[in-house]
Design an enzyme around this catalytic site. Structure first.
Site, PDB file in Angstrom:
ATOM      1  CD  GLU A 148       4.870 168.689  -9.442  1.00  0.00           C
ATOM      2  OE1 GLU A 148       5.974 169.246  -9.408  1.00  0.00           O
ATOM      3  OE2 GLU A 148       3.793 169.281  -9.259  1.00  0.00           O
ATOM      4  NE  ARG A 197      -5.629 152.699  23.457  1.00  0.00           N
ATOM      5  CZ  ARG A 197      -5.694 153.349  24.607  1.00  0.00           C
ATOM      6  NH1 ARG A 197      -4.736 153.178  25.507  1.00  0.00           N
ATOM      7  NH2 ARG A 197      -6.685 154.169  24.854  1.00  0.00           N
ATOM      8  CD  GLN A 200     -16.698 142.700  11.385  1.00  0.00           C
ATOM      9  OE1 GLN A 200     -17.759 143.243  11.694  1.00  0.00           O
ATOM     10  NE2 GLN A 200     -16.643 141.491  10.870  1.00  0.00           N
TER      11      GLN A 200
END
Length: 379
Positions: free
Chosen positions: A242, A268, A279
């Site tokens: 797992e 956007r 940046q």
């Protein structure tokens, strides 16, 4: 070192990614609602429930590395991380213990239906006062003729409300400590087994979870997984599966998250240019990519060593910790970059963070992984 995938592994990844996107896309899944039996059967049809199971029992027979690669594709293509978690948890916590420790009669009786999706499994080990500390289990199983009498309660059972079969861990000899825990496969309709009501969770919300109670629950000896007292070993092995393979699903989610966030940052515009040209935003995206790739390399190295039969304890703990921490940090960065859209539940960005947070808790908390790593360093 060879970091390339084989042609078969690449084809498997692309096939699962395409099938999941086409058959389990966002239009058919709602992470706020429990997944359906129809979706589960579809996962069986896609062979996701039997990736690491030998073909003679209805599985695909893949090793850990290939299985993890397939789970990554599943996590990338499926918008519902709760479904990814449920499928992976059953495969590694329920199916693999039967594959590796069950006798031939048990394998033939249970594995086909689990791999096909006809039956749903659940793991039952966590108790109210015994989460990470399995030596504090209170559930007891007492041998009585050709069956065990099981008493106790499990506090958090993923898939519990809909499960047909439970892999249950109980104390059979309290004096033997680590060697006093035994694993059982308990059928849903066994008298004395009571299944509680589902409870709400902050993340992985489509995965149903509940308490289950055993009151003079009689389990046949034939349903014991492995030998009496072998439960701790069985559980530890299932956690190896797992902590490596399941967490590949989070790699897939992070890949999907990064793709979506990059697209948003390009589209956007703020202050006369796209977000990605600022940046501060570009650096967040770069950090998301670095964490994803570092976690991916650690996870696949762990799977490779696991397949080679090497001692992979350190590698698996490193990978589990790195993936879960990266998933949480990536979720925070994605929300920050999306701004108000990120905290709006209609867009699903915040859901990825809520699905990531439980990864630092289940399969051994991040603190437990750090303890293992420190121990392996000789501290």
């Amino acid at each position: 070192m060879d970091f390339s995938w084989t042609q078969e592994q690449d084809e498997l990844y692309n096939r699962i990614l395409s099938l999941v996107r086409n058959k389990l896309d966002a239009g058919d899944t709602d992470p706020h609602q429990p997944w359906t039996r129809a979706q589960w059967l579809l996962c069986g049809d896609l062979k996701l429930l039997g990736l690491s199971v030998p073909t003679r029992y209805g599985g695909c027979g893949y090793d850990a590395l290939t299985t993890a690669r397939a789970i990554e594709a599943f996590g990338r293509g499926c918008e519902d991380m709760g479904l990814v978690f449920s499928v992976s948890a059953v495969l590694f916590e329920c199916v693999m213990p039967i594959v590796e420790y069950g006798d031939e009669l048990m394998r033939n009786r249970m594995l086909y239906d689990l791999c096909s999706g006809k039956r749903i499994g659940a793991n039952a080990i966590t108790e109210e006062n015994a989460g990470s500390d399995i030596f504090a289990l209170k559930a007891r199983a007492v041998l009585d003729g050709d069956s065990y009498i099981l008493e106790g309660q499990k506090s958090y059972v993923s898939n519990g409300p809909v499960a047909d079969l439970f892999v249950v861990y109980a104390i059979t000899n309290p004096a033997h400590g680590y060697l006093g825990i035994t694993a059982f496969a308990v059928e849903k309709d066994t008298p004395g087994l009571s299944i509680g009501e589902p409870f709400r969770k902050m993340g992985l919300t489509s995965t149903p979870a509940c308490r289950i109670t055993f009151n003079a629950c009689r389990v046949p000896v034939a349903n014991r997984i492995g030998k009496e007292g072998q439960g701790s070993q069985i559980f530890k092995q299932s956690m190896q599966w797992e902590r490596s393979c399941l967490f590949a699903g989070y790699l897939g989610q992070m890949e999907r998250q990064l793709e979506r966030t990059i697209t948003y940052a390009k589209e956007r515009r703020q202050f006369g240019k796209s977000l990605g040209k600022h940046q501060a935003i570009a650096h967040r995206l770069a950090d998301m990519k670095v964490r994803l790739e570092a976690a991916r390399l650690l996870l696949y190295r762990a799977c490779w060593r696991f397949d080679q039969g090497q001692d992979a304890l350190l590698d698996i703990s490193l990978a589990k910790l790195a993936v879960s921490q990266a998933a949480v940090m990536g979720g925070l960065d994605a929300i920050h970059i999306h701004g108000s859209t990120g905290i709006n539940c209609e867009h699903g960005i915040e859901q990825m963070l809520r699905d990531a947070i439980p990864s630092t808790i289940f399969s051994g908390t991040s603190e437990m992984q750090r303890d293992i790593i420190a121990s392996e360093l000789g501290l």
